[in-house]
Design a protein around this motif. Structure first.
Motif, short mmCIF file in Angstrom:
data_model
loop_
_atom_site.label_atom_id
_atom_site.label_comp_id
_atom_site.label_asym_id
_atom_site.label_seq_id
_atom_site.Cartn_x
_atom_site.Cartn_y
_atom_site.Cartn_z
N TRP A 187 0.82 -1.21 0.00
CA TRP A 187 0.00 0.00 0.00
C TRP A 187 0.85 1.26 0.00
N MET A 188 1.92 1.28 0.79
CA MET A 188 2.79 2.46 0.86
C MET A 188 3.48 2.70 -0.48
N MET A 189 3.86 1.64 -1.14
CA MET A 189 4.48 1.81 -2.46
C MET A 189 3.47 2.38 -3.46
N PHE A 190 2.24 1.89 -3.37
CA PHE A 190 1.19 2.41 -4.25
C PHE A 190 0.91 3.88 -3.96
N LEU A 191 0.89 4.24 -2.68
CA LEU A 191 0.67 5.63 -2.30
C LEU A 191 1.81 6.52 -2.76
N GLY A 192 3.05 6.05 -2.61
CA GLY A 192 4.19 6.83 -3.07
C GLY A 192 4.18 7.06 -4.56
N THR A 193 3.77 6.01 -5.31
CA THR A 193 3.67 6.15 -6.77
C THR A 193 2.62 7.19 -7.14
N THR A 194 1.50 7.20 -6.42
CA THR A 194 0.45 8.18 -6.68
C THR A 194 0.94 9.60 -6.41
N LEU A 195 1.69 9.78 -5.33
CA LEU A 195 2.22 11.12 -5.00
C LEU A 195 3.21 11.59 -6.06
N LEU A 196 4.07 10.67 -6.53
CA LEU A 196 5.02 11.04 -7.58
C LEU A 196 4.28 11.42 -8.87
N ALA A 197 3.22 10.69 -9.19
CA ALA A 197 2.42 11.02 -10.37
C ALA A 197 1.76 12.38 -10.21
N TRP A 198 1.33 12.71 -8.99
CA TRP A 198 0.72 14.01 -8.73
C TRP A 198 1.73 15.14 -8.93
N ILE A 199 2.94 14.94 -8.44
CA ILE A 199 3.99 15.95 -8.61
C ILE A 199 4.33 16.12 -10.08
N LEU A 200 4.42 14.99 -10.81
CA LEU A 200 4.70 15.06 -12.25
C LEU A 200 3.59 15.80 -12.97
N LEU A 201 2.34 15.56 -12.59
CA LEU A 201 1.21 16.27 -13.20
C LEU A 201 1.31 17.76 -12.95
N TRP A 202 1.70 18.15 -11.75
CA TRP A 202 1.86 19.57 -11.40
C TRP A 202 2.88 20.25 -12.30
N PHE A 203 4.03 19.59 -12.48
CA PHE A 203 5.08 20.18 -13.32
C PHE A 203 4.67 20.21 -14.78
N LEU A 204 4.07 19.14 -15.28
CA LEU A 204 3.67 19.12 -16.68
C LEU A 204 2.59 20.15 -16.98
#
Length: 323
Positions: A187-204
């Motif tokens: 679950w923590m790995m899945f949550l971390g992946t979601t947060l990284l995707a959110w940060i990438l979305l912010w920058f893009l």
């Protein structure tokens, strides 16, 4: 004798810059693939083409968004129109002029017999329009629209994480339940992946908007564009990244850096000052371009005061709209 290509009889005058025109077609636009690249807000990626032949020079609008004017007359898209050195071409916030060259590559005075214009040396191209920055109310409204759009995108991104949430054990309190979740490595790995995707979305969202398209969705809706300190457009990914970093810094605390637009006479926020950018309204630069065309009407364009090929152009007094 000279090493200069004898086919180069004409050039394009852009401010203090003299750009040679080759025989055949010469494309003008904002795209780096054009023969003449003009990184200015109102210029389309493929704006017009200039055709040079032994018989003379013609200009053709390529269906640009904001149109092309020959003196006071708007060109019909796809229709070649003859141009003389006395004519001015407006795009509409950039002024261009086709000039004739002598055997040494120097500009000839229009209508002269061998009289050249002194070479002013190479300089950076400058648009002939300077626009004020957009107002604080419009800019802040665009910011709130962008935040709303980004929150909707974030909610869509969070759906998989929400559906995969394992739930808290009912026989334990909140602290114990959260401790159990932190021990769930999957679950923590899945949550971390979601947060990284959110940060990438912010920058893009912001880097692509500012750097490649010149505006975010909120700015597009309100007719705003982001330009650099020389009014070039778009500003490019590197400057957009610098602007985004300053944008994040200015958001803490309580959007203090953004609120600077209210108290400054130039309506620039903290991220504008740090990144060397400004936000302008398209209608402002269009109005200024129309005013410059009005001023040029006072100067004669030929012996009869009309440009050649006037049957292929249409007269208009309207300011073109950015669509």
């Amino acid at each position: 004798m000279t090493d200069r290509d004898p086919a180069l009889r004409f050039a394009l005058r852009y401010g203090d810059r003299l750009i040679p025109l080759a025989m055949g077609e010469n494309t003008v636009g904002r795209s780096p693939r054009c023969d003449v690249c003009l990184q200015t807000v109102t210029v389309s990626r493929q704006h017009l083409k200039i055709h040079v032949s032994p018989e003379g020079v013609t200009v053709t609008d390529l269906g640009s968004r904001n149109g092309t004017w020959l003196n006071r007359l708007r060109l019909k898209p796809g229709t070649p129109t003859p141009v003389t050195p006395r004519d001015r071409i407006f795009l509409p916030a950039v002024e261009l002029r086709v000039v004739e060259l002598d055997g040494d590559g120097h500009e000839l005075e229009p209508g002269s017999a061998g009289t050249t214009v002194p070479d002013q040396g190479p300089t950076r191209p400058q648009p002939f329009v300077r626009c004020p920055s957009a107002g604080a109310a419009r800019r802040l409204t665009a910011t709130f629209i962008d935040m709303a759009v980004f929150l909707m995108l974030s909610a869509i991104l969070a759906i998989p994480a929400w559906l995969g949430f394992p739930g808290l054990p009912e026989d334990r309190n909140l602290v114990e339940g959260l401790t159990t979740l932190t021990g769930d490595h999957q679950w923590m790995m899945f949550l971390g992946t979601t947060l990284l995707a959110w940060i990438l979305l912010w920058f893009l969202y912001f880097i692509l908007g500012w750097g490649l398209f010149g505006a975010t969705p909120g700015q597009f809706l309100l007719g705003l564009r982001v330009v650099d300190y020389r009014f070039r457009y778009p500003i490019g990914p590197s400057r957009a990244f610098l602007r985004l970093v300053a944008y994040c810094i200015g958001s803490v605390p309580f959007m203090a850096g953004h609120l600077l637009v209210i108290g400054r006479s130039d309506n620039r926020a903290l991220h504008d000052m740090l990144a060397g950018t400004r936000v302008i309204r398209m209608i402002d630069i269009m109005d200024e371009g129309a005013r410059r065309r009005d001023e040029s009407e006072e100067e004669p364009t030929g012996d009869s005061g009309e440009s050649p090929g006037s049957d292929t152009v249409e007269e208009t007094a309207e300011v073109p709209c950015f669509r």
